[in-house]
Write a protein that holds these residues in place. Structure first.
Motif, PDB file in Angstrom:
ATOM      1  N   ARG A  52      -2.324  27.650 -15.201  1.00 47.15           N
ATOM      2  CA  ARG A  52      -2.805  26.678 -13.853  1.00 47.15           C
ATOM      3  C   ARG A  52      -3.811  27.561 -13.121  1.00 47.15           C
TER       4      ARG A  52
ATOM      5  N   TYR B 284      -7.314  27.867  -9.652  1.00 48.52           N
ATOM      6  CA  TYR B 284      -7.938  26.973  -8.528  1.00 48.52           C
ATOM      7  C   TYR B 284      -9.158  28.089  -7.940  1.00 48.52           C
TER       8      TYR B 284
ATOM      9  N   VAL C 203      -9.737  22.761  -9.320  1.00 48.71           N
ATOM     10  CA  VAL C 203      -8.220  22.909  -9.700  1.00 48.71           C
ATOM     11  C   VAL C 203      -8.224  22.493 -11.361  1.00 48.71           C
ATOM     12  N   GLU C 204      -8.009  23.439 -11.767  1.00 49.99           N
ATOM     13  CA  GLU C 204      -6.928  22.874 -13.389  1.00 49.99           C
ATOM     14  C   GLU C 204      -5.972  23.035 -13.801  1.00 49.99           C
TER      15      GLU C 204
ATOM     16  N   VAL D 164      -2.661  14.906 -13.260  1.00 45.33           N
ATOM     17  CA  VAL D 164      -4.114  15.248 -12.642  1.00 45.33           C
ATOM     18  C   VAL D 164      -4.216  15.190 -11.729  1.00 45.33           C
TER      19      VAL D 164
ATOM     20  N   GLY E 274      -8.617  18.879 -14.912  1.00 42.96           N
ATOM     21  CA  GLY E 274      -8.275  19.062 -13.327  1.00 42.96           C
ATOM     22  C   GLY E 274      -9.636  18.444 -12.546  1.00 42.96           C
TER      23      GLY E 274
END
Length: 416
Positions: free
Chosen positions: A199, A201, A226-227, A237, A383
Protein backbone atom coordinates in the motif's frame (compact mmCIF):
# COMPACT_ATOMS: atom_id res chain seq x y z
CA UNK A 1 10.77 41.00 23.98
CA UNK A 2 9.66 38.05 21.88
CA UNK A 3 7.42 38.61 18.90
CA UNK A 4 3.85 37.36 19.25
CA UNK A 5 1.16 36.81 16.62
CA UNK A 6 -2.09 38.71 16.28
CA UNK A 7 -4.04 35.77 17.70
CA UNK A 8 -1.89 35.75 20.85
CA UNK A 9 -2.38 39.38 21.93
CA UNK A 10 -5.41 38.46 24.11
CA UNK A 11 -3.11 36.50 26.41
CA UNK A 12 -0.96 39.59 27.02
CA UNK A 13 -3.56 42.25 27.91
CA UNK A 14 -1.99 44.81 30.21
CA UNK A 15 1.54 43.92 29.15
CA UNK A 16 4.03 45.18 26.62
CA UNK A 17 3.92 43.31 23.33
CA UNK A 18 5.84 43.14 20.08
CA UNK A 19 4.04 42.31 16.83
CA UNK A 20 5.34 42.34 13.29
CA UNK A 21 3.83 41.97 9.85
CA UNK A 22 2.71 44.03 6.89
CA UNK A 23 0.80 47.29 6.87
CA UNK A 24 -2.60 46.02 5.81
CA UNK A 25 -4.41 49.33 6.06
CA UNK A 26 -4.07 52.82 7.54
CA UNK A 27 -7.06 54.85 8.75
CA UNK A 28 -6.00 58.45 9.34
CA UNK A 29 -8.65 60.30 11.35
CA UNK A 30 -8.42 63.81 12.76
CA UNK A 31 -7.45 62.99 16.33
CA UNK A 32 -6.33 59.39 16.04
CA UNK A 33 -4.89 57.01 13.47
CA UNK A 34 -5.31 53.27 13.18
CA UNK A 35 -2.66 50.99 11.80
CA UNK A 36 -3.82 47.49 10.86
CA UNK A 37 -0.94 45.02 10.81
CA UNK A 38 -1.31 41.65 9.06
CA UNK A 39 0.73 38.61 10.02
CA UNK A 40 0.38 34.95 9.15
CA UNK A 41 -2.33 34.47 11.77
CA UNK A 42 -4.55 37.50 11.15
CA UNK A 43 -4.85 41.23 11.85
CA UNK A 44 -3.79 43.43 14.76
CA UNK A 45 -5.15 46.93 15.40
CA UNK A 46 -2.66 49.56 16.52
CA UNK A 47 -3.94 52.90 17.88
CA UNK A 48 -1.73 55.92 17.20
CA UNK A 49 -2.15 59.25 19.03
CA UNK A 50 1.46 60.42 19.22
CA UNK A 51 2.08 63.04 16.47
CA UNK A 52 5.54 61.72 15.71
CA UNK A 53 4.39 58.13 15.24
CA UNK A 54 1.41 59.38 13.23
CA UNK A 55 3.72 61.22 10.87
CA UNK A 56 5.75 58.05 10.53
CA UNK A 57 2.83 55.87 9.51
CA UNK A 58 1.52 58.54 7.17
CA UNK A 59 4.80 58.17 5.33
CA UNK A 60 4.72 54.38 5.00
CA UNK A 61 2.50 52.68 2.44
CA UNK A 62 0.41 49.56 2.49
CA UNK A 63 2.43 46.31 2.39
CA UNK A 64 5.37 47.84 4.23
CA UNK A 65 6.87 45.26 6.59
CA UNK A 66 6.89 46.73 10.09
CA UNK A 67 7.54 45.89 13.72
CA UNK A 68 5.34 47.44 16.42
CA UNK A 69 5.98 47.50 20.15
CA UNK A 70 3.36 48.81 22.55
CA UNK A 71 0.87 47.87 25.25
CA UNK A 72 -1.99 45.41 24.72
CA UNK A 73 -5.32 46.66 26.04
CA UNK A 74 -8.83 45.28 25.90
CA UNK A 75 -11.36 47.25 23.86
CA UNK A 76 -14.71 45.71 22.95
CA UNK A 77 -15.04 48.23 20.12
CA UNK A 78 -11.86 46.95 18.48
CA UNK A 79 -12.31 44.36 15.71
CA UNK A 80 -10.75 41.57 17.79
CA UNK A 81 -11.60 42.98 21.21
CA UNK A 82 -7.99 43.96 21.83
CA UNK A 83 -5.60 46.55 20.43
CA UNK A 84 -2.07 47.87 20.82
CA UNK A 85 -1.63 51.39 22.19
CA UNK A 86 1.34 53.70 22.83
CA UNK A 87 3.16 52.14 19.88
CA UNK A 88 6.64 52.50 18.53
CA UNK A 89 6.89 51.56 14.86
CA UNK A 90 10.02 50.32 13.12
CA UNK A 91 10.08 49.86 9.34
CA UNK A 92 11.60 46.52 8.37
CA UNK A 93 11.07 46.59 4.62
CA UNK A 94 9.50 49.37 2.59
CA UNK A 95 7.96 48.64 -0.84
CA UNK A 96 9.80 49.99 -3.86
CA UNK A 97 6.43 51.04 -5.30
CA UNK A 98 2.76 50.97 -4.28
CA UNK A 99 0.86 47.72 -4.87
CA UNK A 100 -1.03 47.57 -8.21
CA UNK A 101 -4.26 46.67 -6.35
CA UNK A 102 -5.62 47.02 -2.82
CA UNK A 103 -5.15 44.04 -0.53
CA UNK A 104 -7.15 45.47 2.36
CA UNK A 105 -10.50 45.22 0.59
CA UNK A 106 -12.66 42.12 1.25
CA UNK A 107 -12.38 41.01 -2.39
CA UNK A 108 -9.61 41.55 -4.90
CA UNK A 109 -10.84 43.90 -7.61
CA UNK A 110 -8.10 42.94 -10.06
CA UNK A 111 -8.90 40.48 -12.85
CA UNK A 112 -7.60 36.93 -12.47
CA UNK A 113 -4.87 37.42 -15.12
CA UNK A 114 -3.66 40.51 -13.26
CA UNK A 115 -3.67 38.61 -9.98
CA UNK A 116 -1.65 35.82 -11.55
CA UNK A 117 0.80 38.27 -13.14
CA UNK A 118 1.45 39.62 -9.63
CA UNK A 119 1.03 36.33 -7.77
CA UNK A 120 3.64 37.05 -5.11
CA UNK A 121 1.48 40.00 -4.05
CA UNK A 122 -2.07 38.77 -4.73
CA UNK A 123 -1.45 35.61 -2.71
CA UNK A 124 -1.12 37.81 0.36
CA UNK A 125 -4.83 38.59 0.14
CA UNK A 126 -6.76 36.53 2.71
CA UNK A 127 -9.04 34.92 0.12
CA UNK A 128 -6.15 33.74 -2.04
CA UNK A 129 -4.07 32.70 0.97
CA UNK A 130 -6.98 30.79 2.52
CA UNK A 131 -7.32 28.67 -0.64
CA UNK A 132 -3.69 27.61 -0.28
CA UNK A 133 -4.27 26.81 3.39
CA UNK A 134 -7.18 24.62 2.35
CA UNK A 135 -4.92 22.85 -0.14
CA UNK A 136 -2.43 22.19 2.64
CA UNK A 137 -5.21 20.91 4.91
CA UNK A 138 -6.61 18.66 2.19
CA UNK A 139 -3.17 17.17 1.52
CA UNK A 140 -2.68 16.65 5.26
CA UNK A 141 -6.06 14.90 5.46
CA UNK A 142 -5.07 12.72 2.51
CA UNK A 143 -1.83 11.72 4.17
CA UNK A 144 -3.24 11.13 7.65
CA UNK A 145 -6.10 8.99 6.37
CA UNK A 146 -3.77 6.77 4.37
CA UNK A 147 -1.21 6.58 7.17
CA UNK A 148 -4.01 5.30 9.38
CA UNK A 149 -4.84 2.64 6.78
CA UNK A 150 -1.27 1.31 6.70
CA UNK A 151 -0.01 3.05 3.56
CA UNK A 152 3.59 4.17 3.03
CA UNK A 153 4.44 7.48 1.35
CA UNK A 154 6.83 7.14 -1.59
CA UNK A 155 8.59 9.59 -3.89
CA UNK A 156 9.03 8.69 -7.55
CA UNK A 157 10.93 10.22 -10.49
CA UNK A 158 9.42 13.11 -12.43
CA UNK A 159 11.81 12.63 -15.35
CA UNK A 160 10.93 9.43 -17.18
CA UNK A 161 11.99 7.53 -20.28
CA UNK A 162 8.51 6.85 -21.67
CA UNK A 163 5.06 8.38 -21.46
CA UNK A 164 2.76 6.80 -18.89
CA UNK A 165 -0.45 7.03 -20.86
CA UNK A 166 0.92 6.01 -24.26
CA UNK A 167 -0.16 9.36 -25.64
CA UNK A 168 1.30 12.50 -27.17
CA UNK A 169 0.39 14.88 -24.36
CA UNK A 170 3.80 14.86 -22.73
CA UNK A 171 6.55 17.44 -22.29
CA UNK A 172 9.69 16.20 -24.00
CA UNK A 173 13.05 17.24 -22.58
CA UNK A 174 16.70 16.75 -23.47
CA UNK A 175 18.19 14.50 -20.82
CA UNK A 176 21.96 14.67 -21.36
CA UNK A 177 21.49 14.17 -25.07
CA UNK A 178 18.80 11.50 -24.73
CA UNK A 179 15.05 12.00 -25.12
CA UNK A 180 13.02 11.98 -21.89
CA UNK A 181 9.71 13.28 -20.62
CA UNK A 182 8.19 15.02 -17.63
CA UNK A 183 6.05 12.49 -15.82
CA UNK A 184 2.31 12.52 -16.48
CA UNK A 185 1.74 10.35 -13.42
CA UNK A 186 3.65 8.14 -10.97
CA UNK A 187 1.49 5.27 -12.23
CA UNK A 188 4.25 2.85 -13.24
CA UNK A 189 6.31 3.44 -10.13
CA UNK A 190 3.48 3.24 -7.62
CA UNK A 191 2.47 -0.11 -9.15
CA UNK A 192 6.05 -1.34 -8.79
CA UNK A 193 6.03 -0.23 -5.16
CA UNK A 194 2.97 -2.37 -4.45
CA UNK A 195 5.45 -5.22 -4.77
CA UNK A 196 7.43 -3.66 -1.93
CA UNK A 197 4.95 -2.19 0.56
CA UNK A 198 1.55 -3.41 -0.74
CA UNK A 199 0.00 0.00 0.00
CA UNK A 200 1.63 3.25 -1.17
CA UNK A 201 0.76 6.86 -1.85
CA UNK A 202 2.46 9.95 -3.20
CA UNK A 203 1.86 13.71 -3.22
CA UNK A 204 3.72 15.30 -6.12
CA UNK A 205 3.59 17.24 -9.38
CA UNK A 206 2.26 15.78 -12.61
CA UNK A 207 2.62 17.27 -16.08
CA UNK A 208 0.16 17.14 -18.98
CA UNK A 209 0.90 18.90 -22.28
CA UNK A 210 -2.78 19.11 -23.15
CA UNK A 211 -3.87 22.13 -25.20
CA UNK A 212 -6.83 22.91 -22.94
CA UNK A 213 -7.88 26.43 -22.09
CA UNK A 214 -10.56 25.68 -19.52
CA UNK A 215 -11.09 26.49 -15.87
CA UNK A 216 -10.41 22.89 -14.83
CA UNK A 217 -7.11 22.04 -16.57
CA UNK A 218 -3.50 22.89 -15.80
CA UNK A 219 -0.26 21.85 -17.49
CA UNK A 220 1.21 21.13 -14.04
CA UNK A 221 -0.90 20.07 -11.10
CA UNK A 222 -0.52 18.34 -7.76
CA UNK A 223 -1.48 14.70 -8.01
CA UNK A 224 -2.52 12.72 -4.94
CA UNK A 225 -1.81 9.12 -5.95
CA UNK A 226 -2.69 5.86 -4.23
CA UNK A 227 -2.06 2.20 -5.07
CA UNK A 228 -2.98 -0.87 -3.01
CA UNK A 229 -2.41 -4.58 -3.44
CA UNK A 230 -4.38 -7.75 -2.70
CA UNK A 231 -7.72 -6.35 -3.82
CA UNK A 232 -10.66 -8.37 -5.07
CA UNK A 233 -11.50 -5.79 -7.71
CA UNK A 234 -12.05 -2.07 -8.21
CA UNK A 235 -14.66 -1.91 -5.46
CA UNK A 236 -11.97 -2.36 -2.81
CA UNK A 237 -10.17 0.62 -4.34
CA UNK A 238 -13.38 2.66 -4.31
CA UNK A 239 -13.86 1.88 -0.61
CA UNK A 240 -10.41 3.27 0.23
CA UNK A 241 -11.04 6.32 -1.93
CA UNK A 242 -14.29 6.98 -0.06
CA UNK A 243 -12.40 7.02 3.25
CA UNK A 244 -9.74 9.32 1.78
CA UNK A 245 -12.34 11.79 0.52
CA UNK A 246 -13.99 11.85 3.94
CA UNK A 247 -10.65 12.53 5.55
CA UNK A 248 -9.79 15.33 3.12
CA UNK A 249 -13.16 17.06 3.51
CA UNK A 250 -12.98 16.78 7.31
CA UNK A 251 -9.46 18.23 7.35
CA UNK A 252 -10.53 21.34 5.46
CA UNK A 253 -13.52 22.03 7.70
CA UNK A 254 -15.65 22.95 4.69
CA UNK A 255 -19.05 21.33 4.10
CA UNK A 256 -19.71 18.68 1.47
CA UNK A 257 -22.61 16.26 1.23
CA UNK A 258 -21.23 12.76 1.84
CA UNK A 259 -23.79 10.06 2.60
CA UNK A 260 -22.84 6.86 4.43
CA UNK A 261 -22.36 5.14 1.07
CA UNK A 262 -21.51 7.05 -2.08
CA UNK A 263 -23.81 6.30 -5.02
CA UNK A 264 -22.33 4.37 -7.92
CA UNK A 265 -23.62 3.62 -11.40
CA UNK A 266 -22.25 1.90 -14.47
CA UNK A 267 -21.02 3.97 -17.40
CA UNK A 268 -23.95 2.79 -19.54
CA UNK A 269 -26.40 4.00 -16.89
CA UNK A 270 -24.60 7.33 -16.68
CA UNK A 271 -25.08 7.82 -20.43
CA UNK A 272 -28.82 7.26 -20.03
CA UNK A 273 -29.10 9.71 -17.13
CA UNK A 274 -27.16 12.31 -19.13
CA UNK A 275 -29.31 11.76 -22.22
CA UNK A 276 -26.22 10.82 -24.24
CA UNK A 277 -26.03 8.47 -27.18
CA UNK A 278 -25.46 4.85 -26.08
CA UNK A 279 -22.31 4.57 -28.21
CA UNK A 280 -20.54 7.56 -26.60
CA UNK A 281 -17.01 6.43 -25.59
CA UNK A 282 -16.67 8.87 -22.68
CA UNK A 283 -18.58 11.36 -20.55
CA UNK A 284 -18.43 14.96 -21.74
CA UNK A 285 -18.46 17.81 -19.19
CA UNK A 286 -22.20 18.30 -19.76
CA UNK A 287 -22.76 14.60 -19.05
CA UNK A 288 -20.76 14.85 -15.82
CA UNK A 289 -22.88 17.80 -14.71
CA UNK A 290 -26.07 15.85 -15.39
CA UNK A 291 -24.80 12.84 -13.42
CA UNK A 292 -23.75 15.12 -10.55
CA UNK A 293 -27.21 16.70 -10.43
CA UNK A 294 -28.77 13.23 -10.42
CA UNK A 295 -26.59 12.13 -7.48
CA UNK A 296 -27.54 15.16 -5.41
CA UNK A 297 -31.22 14.91 -6.30
CA UNK A 298 -31.66 11.16 -5.89
CA UNK A 299 -29.05 10.31 -3.26
CA UNK A 300 -28.28 13.58 -1.47
CA UNK A 301 -24.62 13.27 -2.42
CA UNK A 302 -22.09 15.72 -3.83
CA UNK A 303 -20.11 12.68 -5.03
CA UNK A 304 -20.95 9.85 -7.39
CA UNK A 305 -18.93 6.95 -8.79
CA UNK A 306 -19.18 6.05 -12.46
CA UNK A 307 -17.76 2.58 -13.08
CA UNK A 308 -17.10 0.37 -16.08
CA UNK A 309 -15.68 2.86 -18.58
CA UNK A 310 -15.08 1.42 -22.08
CA UNK A 311 -11.73 -0.27 -22.59
CA UNK A 312 -10.93 2.01 -25.53
CA UNK A 313 -10.91 5.08 -23.25
CA UNK A 314 -8.75 3.64 -20.48
CA UNK A 315 -4.98 3.08 -20.33
CA UNK A 316 -3.59 -0.26 -21.44
CA UNK A 317 -2.88 -1.33 -17.84
CA UNK A 318 -6.56 -1.18 -16.86
CA UNK A 319 -8.13 -4.50 -15.89
CA UNK A 320 -11.08 -5.50 -18.10
CA UNK A 321 -14.45 -6.31 -16.57
CA UNK A 322 -14.59 -10.14 -16.60
CA UNK A 323 -18.37 -10.09 -16.98
CA UNK A 324 -18.74 -7.36 -19.62
CA UNK A 325 -16.40 -7.53 -22.61
CA UNK A 326 -15.33 -4.12 -23.82
CA UNK A 327 -15.75 -2.51 -20.41
CA UNK A 328 -13.29 -2.14 -17.54
CA UNK A 329 -12.91 -2.33 -13.80
CA UNK A 330 -12.12 1.38 -13.98
CA UNK A 331 -14.01 4.26 -12.46
CA UNK A 332 -14.24 8.01 -12.08
CA UNK A 333 -15.46 9.90 -9.02
CA UNK A 334 -17.50 12.96 -9.96
CA UNK A 335 -17.62 15.81 -7.44
CA UNK A 336 -20.37 18.38 -7.91
CA UNK A 337 -20.61 17.64 -11.60
CA UNK A 338 -16.89 17.54 -12.42
CA UNK A 339 -14.60 14.52 -12.72
CA UNK A 340 -12.28 14.60 -9.72
CA UNK A 341 -10.72 11.15 -9.52
CA UNK A 342 -9.77 8.47 -12.03
CA UNK A 343 -8.95 4.99 -10.81
CA UNK A 344 -9.52 1.29 -11.11
CA UNK A 345 -8.09 -2.19 -10.94
CA UNK A 346 -4.88 -2.83 -12.90
CA UNK A 347 -3.56 -5.82 -14.77
CA UNK A 348 -1.12 -7.81 -12.62
CA UNK A 349 0.13 -10.68 -14.79
CA UNK A 350 3.11 -10.28 -17.12
CA UNK A 351 1.46 -12.06 -20.05
CA UNK A 352 -1.56 -9.77 -19.79
CA UNK A 353 0.69 -6.72 -20.17
CA UNK A 354 2.36 -8.20 -23.22
CA UNK A 355 -1.03 -8.88 -24.77
CA UNK A 356 -2.47 -5.49 -23.83
CA UNK A 357 0.41 -3.57 -25.40
CA UNK A 358 0.27 -5.71 -28.53
CA UNK A 359 -3.48 -5.13 -28.84
CA UNK A 360 -2.86 -1.38 -28.91
CA UNK A 361 0.03 -1.60 -31.33
CA UNK A 362 2.51 -0.53 -28.65
CA UNK A 363 6.03 -2.01 -28.62
CA UNK A 364 7.11 -3.71 -25.41
CA UNK A 365 10.63 -2.28 -25.33
CA UNK A 366 9.83 1.24 -24.01
CA UNK A 367 7.93 -0.35 -21.11
CA UNK A 368 10.37 -3.13 -20.32
CA UNK A 369 11.50 -1.75 -16.95
CA UNK A 370 7.86 -1.31 -15.97
CA UNK A 371 6.54 -4.72 -17.00
CA UNK A 372 9.64 -6.33 -15.46
CA UNK A 373 7.87 -5.97 -12.11
CA UNK A 374 5.13 -8.31 -13.28
CA UNK A 375 7.58 -11.09 -14.16
CA UNK A 376 8.15 -11.72 -10.47
CA UNK A 377 4.73 -12.16 -8.90
CA UNK A 378 2.40 -9.23 -8.32
CA UNK A 379 -0.95 -9.38 -6.52
CA UNK A 380 -4.23 -8.05 -7.89
CA UNK A 381 -4.04 -4.32 -7.24
CA UNK A 382 -5.52 -0.97 -8.11
CA UNK A 383 -5.41 2.68 -7.28
CA UNK A 384 -6.50 6.20 -8.08
CA UNK A 385 -5.32 9.76 -8.50
CA UNK A 386 -6.91 12.97 -7.20
CA UNK A 387 -6.15 16.40 -8.64
CA UNK A 388 -5.59 18.57 -5.56
CA UNK A 389 -6.30 21.91 -7.24
CA UNK A 390 -9.50 20.61 -8.79
CA UNK A 391 -10.62 19.22 -5.42
CA UNK A 392 -10.10 22.56 -3.67
CA UNK A 393 -11.77 24.47 -6.52
CA UNK A 394 -14.88 22.30 -6.33
CA UNK A 395 -14.94 22.42 -2.54
CA UNK A 396 -14.72 26.22 -2.41
CA UNK A 397 -16.90 26.87 -5.45
CA UNK A 398 -14.07 28.57 -7.36
CA UNK A 399 -14.87 28.84 -11.04
CA UNK A 400 -11.27 28.33 -12.13
CA UNK A 401 -8.54 26.11 -10.69
CA UNK A 402 -6.11 29.00 -11.15
CA UNK A 403 -7.90 30.79 -8.32
CA UNK A 404 -6.68 28.14 -5.89
CA UNK A 405 -3.21 27.57 -7.42
CA UNK A 406 -0.23 29.59 -6.26
CA UNK A 407 1.69 29.74 -9.54
CA UNK A 408 -0.38 28.03 -12.25
CA UNK A 409 1.12 26.65 -15.43
CA UNK A 410 -0.98 26.46 -18.58
CA UNK A 411 -0.55 26.97 -22.31
CA UNK A 412 0.23 30.67 -21.94
CA UNK A 413 1.62 31.07 -18.44
CA UNK A 414 5.20 30.18 -17.54
CA UNK A 415 5.87 33.01 -15.05
CA UNK A 416 5.98 33.99 -12.27
Amino acid sequence: MQRILSTQIHAHIGSAVRVAGWVHRRRLLKSVAFLIVRDRAGLSQVVVTDPGVRAQIEAVGEETAVEVTGKAVANTAAPAGVEVVEPLVRVLGAPAEPPPFDLFRPELAATLPTQLDHASLSLRHPTRASALRLSAAAAAGFRSTLDGLGFVEVHTPKIVASSTESGANVFAIDYFGRPAFLSQSPQFYKQMMVGVFERVYEVGPAFRAEPHETGRHLAQFTSLDVELGFVEDHRDVMAVLTEVIRGMVAATGLPAVLPAELPALHFTEALKIAGAAPDEPDLAPAHERAVGEWALREHGSDFVFVTGYPMAKRPFYTHPDPGRPGYTNGFDLIFRGVELVTGGQRLHRYEDYVAALAARGEPLTPYESYVEAFRHGMPPHGGFAIGLERFVARLTGAGNVREVTAFPRDRHRLTP
